[in-house]
Design an enzyme around this catalytic site. Structure first.
Site, PDB file in Angstrom:
ATOM      1  N   LYS A   1     -10.745   0.476   1.184  1.00  0.00           N
ATOM      2  CA  LYS A   1      -9.440   0.095   1.737  1.00  0.00           C
ATOM      3  C   LYS A   1      -9.117   1.034   2.886  1.00  0.00           C
ATOM      4  O   LYS A   1      -9.028   2.250   2.705  1.00  0.00           O
ATOM      5  CB  LYS A   1      -8.363   0.193   0.654  1.00  0.00           C
ATOM      6  CG  LYS A   1      -6.915   0.092   1.189  1.00  0.00           C
ATOM      7  CD  LYS A   1      -5.868   0.175   0.079  1.00  0.00           C
ATOM      8  CE  LYS A   1      -4.448   0.247   0.645  1.00  0.00           C
ATOM      9  NZ  LYS A   1      -3.402   0.374  -0.392  1.00  0.00           N
TER      10      LYS A   1
ATOM     11  N   ASP B   1       0.640   2.480   5.874  1.00  0.00           N
ATOM     12  CA  ASP B   1       1.251   1.487   4.990  1.00  0.00           C
ATOM     13  C   ASP B   1       2.755   1.711   4.921  1.00  0.00           C
ATOM     14  O   ASP B   1       3.239   2.530   4.155  1.00  0.00           O
ATOM     15  CB  ASP B   1       0.620   1.585   3.593  1.00  0.00           C
ATOM     16  CG  ASP B   1       1.213   0.562   2.618  1.00  0.00           C
ATOM     17  OD1 ASP B   1       1.912  -0.371   3.090  1.00  0.00           O
ATOM     18  OD2 ASP B   1       0.959   0.697   1.407  1.00  0.00           O
TER      19      ASP B   1
ATOM     20  N   LYS C   1       8.847   0.324   2.358  1.00  0.00           N
ATOM     21  CA  LYS C   1       8.931   1.460   1.445  1.00  0.00           C
ATOM     22  C   LYS C   1      10.148   2.315   1.778  1.00  0.00           C
ATOM     23  O   LYS C   1      10.598   2.334   2.924  1.00  0.00           O
ATOM     24  CB  LYS C   1       7.676   2.348   1.608  1.00  0.00           C
ATOM     25  CG  LYS C   1       6.401   1.767   1.051  1.00  0.00           C
ATOM     26  CD  LYS C   1       5.235   2.723   1.271  1.00  0.00           C
ATOM     27  CE  LYS C   1       3.932   2.166   0.727  1.00  0.00           C
ATOM     28  NZ  LYS C   1       3.922   1.966  -0.726  1.00  0.00           N
TER      29      LYS C   1
ATOM     30  N   ASP D   1      -3.491   6.148   3.585  1.00  0.00           N
ATOM     31  CA  ASP D   1      -3.793   4.943   2.805  1.00  0.00           C
ATOM     32  C   ASP D   1      -5.150   4.336   3.192  1.00  0.00           C
ATOM     33  O   ASP D   1      -5.471   3.224   2.789  1.00  0.00           O
ATOM     34  CB  ASP D   1      -2.652   3.922   2.982  1.00  0.00           C
ATOM     35  CG  ASP D   1      -2.501   2.994   1.788  1.00  0.00           C
ATOM     36  OD1 ASP D   1      -3.008   3.339   0.695  1.00  0.00           O
ATOM     37  OD2 ASP D   1      -1.887   1.914   1.949  1.00  0.00           O
TER      38      ASP D   1
ATOM     39  N   ASP E   1       4.010  -5.101   0.195  1.00  0.00           N
ATOM     40  CA  ASP E   1       3.523  -3.734  -0.022  1.00  0.00           C
ATOM     41  C   ASP E   1       2.306  -3.701  -0.955  1.00  0.00           C
ATOM     42  O   ASP E   1       1.668  -2.665  -1.101  1.00  0.00           O
ATOM     43  CB  ASP E   1       4.665  -2.876  -0.593  1.00  0.00           C
ATOM     44  CG  ASP E   1       4.394  -1.382  -0.475  1.00  0.00           C
ATOM     45  OD1 ASP E   1       3.450  -1.004   0.250  1.00  0.00           O
ATOM     46  OD2 ASP E   1       5.137  -0.601  -1.094  1.00  0.00           O
TER      47      ASP E   1
ATOM     48  N   GLU F   1      -0.591  -4.669  -0.348  1.00  0.00           N
ATOM     49  CA  GLU F   1      -1.450  -5.160   0.732  1.00  0.00           C
ATOM     50  C   GLU F   1      -2.916  -4.776   0.556  1.00  0.00           C
ATOM     51  O   GLU F   1      -3.799  -5.465   1.058  1.00  0.00           O
ATOM     52  CB  GLU F   1      -0.927  -4.639   2.080  1.00  0.00           C
ATOM     53  CG  GLU F   1      -1.384  -3.235   2.486  1.00  0.00           C
ATOM     54  CD  GLU F   1      -0.901  -2.126   1.556  1.00  0.00           C
ATOM     55  OE1 GLU F   1       0.057  -2.353   0.791  1.00  0.00           O
ATOM     56  OE2 GLU F   1      -1.499  -1.036   1.584  1.00  0.00           O
TER      57      GLU F   1
ATOM     58  N   ARG G   1      -4.910  -4.852  -1.963  1.00  0.00           N
ATOM     59  CA  ARG G   1      -5.721  -5.838  -2.677  1.00  0.00           C
ATOM     60  C   ARG G   1      -6.017  -7.053  -1.813  1.00  0.00           C
ATOM     61  O   ARG G   1      -7.041  -7.717  -1.981  1.00  0.00           O
ATOM     62  CB  ARG G   1      -5.022  -6.216  -4.004  1.00  0.00           C
ATOM     63  CG  ARG G   1      -3.707  -6.921  -3.843  1.00  0.00           C
ATOM     64  CD  ARG G   1      -2.855  -6.856  -5.104  1.00  0.00           C
ATOM     65  NE  ARG G   1      -2.254  -5.540  -5.298  1.00  0.00           N
ATOM     66  CZ  ARG G   1      -1.494  -5.208  -6.342  1.00  0.00           C
ATOM     67  NH1 ARG G   1      -1.259  -6.089  -7.295  1.00  0.00           N
ATOM     68  NH2 ARG G   1      -0.980  -4.005  -6.435  1.00  0.00           N
TER      69      ARG G   1
HETATM   70  N1  BES Z   1      -0.760   2.370  -0.722  1.00  0.00           N
HETATM   71  C1  BES Z   1       0.079   2.028  -1.797  1.00  0.00           C
HETATM   72  C2  BES Z   1      -0.234   2.819  -3.078  1.00  0.00           C
HETATM   73  C3  BES Z   1       0.004   4.297  -2.995  1.00  0.00           C
HETATM   74  C4  BES Z   1       1.238   4.831  -3.308  1.00  0.00           C
HETATM   75  C5  BES Z   1      -1.014   5.138  -2.637  1.00  0.00           C
HETATM   76  C6  BES Z   1       1.430   6.194  -3.222  1.00  0.00           C
HETATM   77  C7  BES Z   1      -0.816   6.508  -2.570  1.00  0.00           C
HETATM   78  C8  BES Z   1       0.407   7.027  -2.862  1.00  0.00           C
HETATM   79  C9  BES Z   1      -0.064   0.549  -2.105  1.00  0.00           C
HETATM   80  O1  BES Z   1      -0.320  -0.254  -1.021  1.00  0.00           O
HETATM   81  C10 BES Z   1       1.230   0.098  -2.695  1.00  0.00           C
HETATM   82  O2  BES Z   1       2.197   0.137  -1.994  1.00  0.00           O
HETATM   83  N2  BES Z   1       1.212  -0.318  -3.948  1.00  0.00           N
HETATM   84  C11 BES Z   1       2.381  -0.754  -4.617  1.00  0.00           C
HETATM   85  C12 BES Z   1       2.046  -2.034  -5.343  1.00  0.00           C
HETATM   86  C13 BES Z   1       3.233  -2.791  -5.827  1.00  0.00           C
HETATM   87  C14 BES Z   1       4.057  -3.307  -4.662  1.00  0.00           C
HETATM   88  C15 BES Z   1       2.759  -3.947  -6.668  1.00  0.00           C
HETATM   89  C16 BES Z   1       2.829   0.337  -5.560  1.00  0.00           C
HETATM   90  O3  BES Z   1       1.984   1.040  -6.126  1.00  0.00           O
HETATM   91  O4  BES Z   1       4.029   0.516  -5.697  1.00  0.00           O
HETATM   92 ZN    ZN Z   2      -1.281   0.634   0.552  1.00  0.00          ZN
HETATM   93 MN    MN Z   3       1.422  -0.834  -0.013  1.00  0.00          MN
END
Ligand code: BES
Ligand code: ZN
Ligand code: MN
Length: 499
Positions: free
Chosen positions: A265, A270, A277, A288, A347, A349, A351
């Site tokens: 990824k 992000d 966010k 990210d 968010d 994204e 996946r």
């Molecule tokens: N890049 C983030 C996950 C992340 C968060 C990595 C903090 C490192 C530190 C990912 O894209 C994300 O935002 N995931 C969400 C998924 C949710 C919206 C289903 C999450 O983990 O909140």
């Molecule tokens: Zn992300």
């Molecule tokens: Mn995200």
């Protein structure tokens, strides 16, 4: 690229200047070569004063010992001689580099008086030094502080390691140096801010692996459109910076042998997109792309050490931005596989990017296995903190091999479950699936989503959100971007897939 120390190997000889580091075993004191560096016995006396007993990675130093030209003389504890593991030598190297402080001339006397370190041990010590020396301070133009309250590291140091068999150590180090190059490259990529490292710039970094004999192909937006990568492109469409997909191939194995595949990824930033966010801590989302950085790092390591394996690395490089053209919650995109996805949360994204990458990788390369790395979910940090990455797999052999490689490199993995109950949670009322199923089991539902794009191929997903960046400092890492995954995957390949 940040500066790196140079490492040379030599026979034992009394150093004339700089920082001199000797090894001390627990209960064993100093070997003969070390004692020669301490003519007046001040270092030995300092042991008592400082309560130093030779414990692993502890150290004690004296300044400018009389009768020598050194600036500093330090002893580095190695623990019980004869019981030092590979990881121990990395830590000894890390502690040695810390003890050398900002010296530009460093001599390590790798003598234990009796149980001599092997060439491998010495190479690991050197690797530990290189990893510890790394500091991301290229943008610090005025201060000598690296932001950790530590002095800027001796990243331009000349290190000479004195040992019993320098030519054997040099040979062993050639391999360790390839791995160090991969880890430090991954750290650099993670630490670099997103204004400097966009998808195009990241792809150019991947392209540089051609210098090592890898083949690198960069797919543009147009080509990805043609392939039908609607999931990846949906994420990219809110950014003014176009996406890229890099395909890195290293062919060091037999001509007909199927490759092993690594998929990363690479969200260069992000914001969350329209599902934006909160501001606090958002700057960390420059990291990210930690999964993609690890893929580039391991491909670097394999190519640089000319691994006898066929390997491919695929990275999907996009920026997730809110914009007039950004995708919306409720949008339905069609992935390369033909499966449709309802975007509940923009968010989620990562996946979406991986869905098309995994499908494409499988389709084009029919690999022996696919391991993807992704800073995929915040939930994996809730579950495992910073000390294990989450491991999800459809194949027990691959999962066991990864777990073992994790233990021997101290890049630890913890296996998490998959199952049809979790899979159901991502069914959508409007499309084949949805990209977010809410808070419950967030890391698992993300993994279930990926699994829908891998068919029968052996596959593992490493959720490195808690380990690729911001993990606690260790003896061999003082950097925010850790380079997690590079040593792990290099080891996986070395132990099982090289002939
Ligand atoms: N890049 C983030 C996950 C992340 C968060 C990595 C903090 C490192 C530190 C990912 O894209 C994300 O935002 N995931 C969400 C998924 C949710 C919206 C289903 C999450 O983990 O909140
Ligand atoms: Zn992300
Ligand atoms: Mn995200």
């Amino acid at each position: 690229m940040t500066d790196r120390p140079t490492v040379a190997f030599a026979k034992f000889a009394l150093p004339k200047k700089g920082s001199v580091l000797v090894l001390a075993a627990e209960g064993g004191g100093l070997g003969e070569q070390a004692r020669a560096c301490d003519p007046d016995g001040v270092l030995s006396r300092a042991f008592e004063v400082a309560g130093f007993s030779g414990k692993l990675a502890k150290s004690v130093e004296v300044l400018a010992p009389a009768g020598t030209g050194f600036d500093r003389l330090s002893a580095i504890g190695v623990g019980k001689a004869g019981a030092i593991e590979e990881g121990g030598w990395l830590k000894i190297g890390g502690a040695a580099m810390a003890a050398a402080k900002s010296a530009t001339d460093i001599a390590v006397i790798a003598d234990l008086g009796g149980s001599e370190p092997s060439a491998e041990d010495v190479a690991n010590l050197a690797l530990g030094m290189m990893l510890r020396a790394y500091s991301f301070d290229k943008y610090k133009t005025t201060s000598r502080e690296n932001g950790n309250g530590e002095e800027k590291s001796a990243d331009k140091a000349k290190i000479t390691i004195q040992c019993a068999d320098p030519s054997a150590a040099k040979k062993a180090f050639a391999r360790a140096e390839a791995v160090a190059g991969g880890v430090l490259l991954a750290r650099d990529l993670v630490n670099e801010p997103a204004n400097v490292l966009g998808p195009v710039e990241f792809a150019a970094k991947a392209k540089e692996l051609e210098k090592l004999g890898a083949k690198v192909e960069i797919l543009t937006e147009k080509e990805m459109k043609k392939l039908g990568m609607g999931a990846l492109l949906g994420v990219a469409q809110g950014s003014v910076r176009p996406p890229r997909l890099a395909v890195i191939e290293w062919s060091g194995g037999k001509a007909k042998e199927k490759p092993v595949a690594f998929v990363g990824k690479g969200v260069v930033f992000d914001t969350g997109g329209i599902s934006i966010k909160p501001a606090g801590g958002m700057e960390d989302m420059k990291g990210d792309m930690g999964g993609a950085a690890a893929v580039v790092g391991v491909m670097h390591a394999l190519a640089a050490r000319k691994a006898k394996v066929n390997a491919v690395g695929l990275i999907g490089l996009v920026e997730n931005m809110p914009d007039g053209n950004a995708q919306r919650p409720g949008d339905i995109v069609t992935s390369m596989s033909g499966q449709t996805i309802e975007v509940i949360n923009t968010d989620a994204e990562g996946r979406l990017v991986l869905a098309d990458l995994l499908w494409y990788c499988n389709d084009r390369f029919a690999p022996q296995f696919m391991v993807n790395l992704a800073t995929l979910t915040g939930a994996i940090m809730v579950a495992l903190g910073h000390h294990h990455a989450g491991l999800f797999s459809n194949d027990d052999t691959l999962a066991e091999r990864l777990t073992a490689a994790g233990l021997s490199t101290d890049e630890k993995l913890w296996r998490m479950p998959l199952g049809t109950e979790y899979d159901k949670l991502i069914d959508s009322k409007n499309a084949d699936m949805k990209n977010s199923a809410g808070r419950m089991a967030g890391s698992i539902t993300a993994a279930q989503f990926l699994k829908r794009f891998v068919k029968e191929t052996a596959w593992a997903h490493l959720d490195v959100a808690g380990t690729a960046m911001g993990s606690p400092h260790t003896e061999i890492n003082r950097s925010w971007g850790s380079g997690f995954g590079v040593r792990l995957l290099d080891r996986l390949v070395a132990d099982h897939y090289e002939k």
